[in-house]
Design a protein around this motif. Structure first.
Motif, mmCIF file in Angstrom:
data_model
loop_
_atom_site.group_PDB
_atom_site.id
_atom_site.type_symbol
_atom_site.label_atom_id
_atom_site.label_comp_id
_atom_site.label_asym_id
_atom_site.label_seq_id
_atom_site.Cartn_x
_atom_site.Cartn_y
_atom_site.Cartn_z
ATOM 1 N N ASP A 29 0.801 -1.231 0.000
ATOM 2 C CA ASP A 29 0.000 0.000 0.000
ATOM 3 C C ASP A 29 0.827 1.271 0.000
ATOM 4 O O ASP A 29 0.282 2.354 0.218
ATOM 5 C CB ASP A 29 -0.960 0.026 1.191
ATOM 6 C CG ASP A 29 -1.982 -1.087 1.136
ATOM 7 O OD1 ASP A 29 -2.442 -1.409 0.024
ATOM 8 O OD2 ASP A 29 -2.312 -1.648 2.194
ATOM 9 N N GLY A 64 -6.704 -5.209 -2.479
ATOM 10 C CA GLY A 64 -7.409 -3.972 -2.780
ATOM 11 C C GLY A 64 -8.173 -4.066 -4.086
ATOM 12 O O GLY A 64 -8.041 -5.018 -4.853
ATOM 13 N N TYR A 68 -8.148 1.027 -6.994
ATOM 14 C CA TYR A 68 -7.136 1.423 -6.022
ATOM 15 C C TYR A 68 -5.740 1.018 -6.497
ATOM 16 O O TYR A 68 -4.791 1.802 -6.428
ATOM 17 C CB TYR A 68 -7.446 0.767 -4.676
ATOM 18 C CG TYR A 68 -6.341 0.898 -3.656
ATOM 19 C CD1 TYR A 68 -6.099 2.108 -3.027
ATOM 20 C CD2 TYR A 68 -5.528 -0.193 -3.337
ATOM 21 C CE1 TYR A 68 -5.089 2.236 -2.093
ATOM 22 C CE2 TYR A 68 -4.521 -0.075 -2.409
ATOM 23 C CZ TYR A 68 -4.302 1.142 -1.778
ATOM 24 O OH TYR A 68 -3.293 1.270 -0.866
ATOM 25 N N THR A 71 -4.395 3.198 -9.368
ATOM 26 C CA THR A 71 -3.922 4.490 -8.852
ATOM 27 C C THR A 71 -2.598 4.340 -8.124
ATOM 28 O O THR A 71 -1.677 5.158 -8.295
ATOM 29 C CB THR A 71 -4.971 5.094 -7.903
ATOM 30 O OG1 THR A 71 -6.200 5.305 -8.624
ATOM 31 C CG2 THR A 71 -4.497 6.425 -7.336
ATOM 32 N N MET A 260 -13.854 3.715 -4.060
ATOM 33 C CA MET A 260 -12.598 3.792 -4.821
ATOM 34 C C MET A 260 -11.548 4.589 -4.044
ATOM 35 O O MET A 260 -11.078 5.637 -4.493
ATOM 36 C CB MET A 260 -12.850 4.424 -6.199
ATOM 37 C CG MET A 260 -13.787 3.631 -7.078
ATOM 38 S SD MET A 260 -14.110 4.417 -8.686
ATOM 39 C CE MET A 260 -12.458 4.354 -9.422
ATOM 40 N N LEU A 262 -8.014 5.867 -2.430
ATOM 41 C CA LEU A 262 -6.594 5.844 -2.777
ATOM 42 C C LEU A 262 -5.790 5.117 -1.705
ATOM 43 O O LEU A 262 -4.747 4.544 -1.988
ATOM 44 C CB LEU A 262 -6.066 7.279 -2.927
ATOM 45 C CG LEU A 262 -6.692 8.123 -4.036
ATOM 46 C CD1 LEU A 262 -6.073 9.520 -4.053
ATOM 47 C CD2 LEU A 262 -6.521 7.453 -5.392
ATOM 48 N N ASN A 276 -8.486 10.450 0.408
ATOM 49 C CA ASN A 276 -9.626 9.638 -0.033
ATOM 50 C C ASN A 276 -10.874 10.482 -0.313
ATOM 51 O O ASN A 276 -11.651 10.156 -1.210
ATOM 52 C CB ASN A 276 -9.940 8.570 1.009
ATOM 53 C CG ASN A 276 -9.005 7.387 0.922
ATOM 54 O OD1 ASN A 276 -8.294 7.212 -0.069
ATOM 55 N ND2 ASN A 276 -8.993 6.554 1.943
#
Length: 286
Positions: A29, A64, A68, A71, A260, A262, A276
């Motif tokens: 992440d 995820g 996500y 991105t 959706m 980030l 987000n």
């Protein structure tokens, strides 16, 4: 010659010069390098200041949502690009690509969280086109309309430049757009960005966009209140543009709630929550 690189780069890059690539890895992440990986990258930079980068590709593991991960992969590419852009030469028609999770995944998730730099060594630059599989005499004969590539656009660039470089069907984040808590009321500090967007729309009469609203902090992506709030926030942006003389037919809106993000929900800190709860615009037509 530019058209040919777009065609051949991603088909030949793995086979034509597999030895000329460099990989850095990321924590789950994350789009910024650890100290160890950052040191490794800087050591590579110091050894390759006379070489030429031809592509930077970004990847994630399967954790995820697809949105996500797409991105996150792009943010990883942009992070590496910002580090190397002034230190190692780039091919004039350099392109990047963000694969997200859409590639042949390793069973070891850590191996999938990466960015790969493809480059040509200084000693081989005289054979640059040969290595890339480019035949110059075919330049005007190839159709590149189906090739999808992403150009790196800095998030700090002026909004007009970001929109100009964003292709149809792609989205970009409207920076510095904030709303009063749990409302669709736009805060005063958002006005400069909104006026910039209105000015751009007024001066580009063919530009058609969709305003997309996102909220943070909700584990239930189907929650109707979150979806409605994100929708009303996107609608508020549209109403502002219309009030500035932009045709309503050129601006649609949609609310995605918290579906959706980030950053994974629940977010770890306020910075992630701010990221987000954002507004994006989709370039529908130019």
């Amino acid at each position: 010659m530019k058209s040919l690189l777009s065609i051949f780069l991603f088909f030949f890059v793995a086979n034509a010069f597999a030895q000329e690539q460099f990989v850095v890895y990321f924590n789950s992440d994350k789009f910024e390098l650890t100290k160890t990986e950052n040191k490794k990258l800087n050591e590579w930079i110091n050894l390759h200041t006379q070489d030429k980068i031809v592509a930077i590709n970004g990847y994630t593991d399967e954790d995820g949502s697809s949105g996500y991960n797409d991105t996150l992969a792009k943010k990883r590419v942009n992070h590496i690009f910002d580090i190397v852009k002034d230190k190692v030469p780039f091919r004039e028609d350099f392109k990047s690509r963000s694969y997200g999770e859409n590639f042949n995944q390793s069973n070891n998730k850590a191996e999938n969280r990466k960015v790969t730099i493809y480059y040509i060594e200084e000693k081989d630059l005289a054979r640059e086109n040969e290595i890339l599989g480019i035949k110059e005499e075919l330049t005007t004969k190839l159709d590149t309309s189906a090739v999808i590539v992403d150009e790196v656009v800095s998030d700090d660039a002026p909004l007009e430049e970001r929109i100009a470089k964003t292709k149809e069907g792609k989205t970009l984040i409207l920076k510095d757009i904030n709303f009063y808590h749990n409302t669709f009321g736009v805060m005063s500090e958002s006005r400069p960005t909104l006026y910039d967007l209105a000015f751009i729309m007024q001066n580009n009469p063919k530009l058609v966009i969709q305003v997309q609203g996102h909220v943070c902090c909700n584990m239930d992506v189907t929650d109707s209140r979150s979806v409605m709030l994100s929708r009303e926030r996107a609608k508020a942006i549209k109403l502002f543009l219309v009030s500035r003389g932009v045709s309503a037919a050129r601006v649609s809106f949609h609310g995605y709630g918290s579906s959706m993000p980030l950053f994974p929900i629940p977010e770890k800190n306020e910075e992630e929550r701010i990221a987000n709860r954002r507004v994006e615009i989709l370039i529908v037509k130019k």
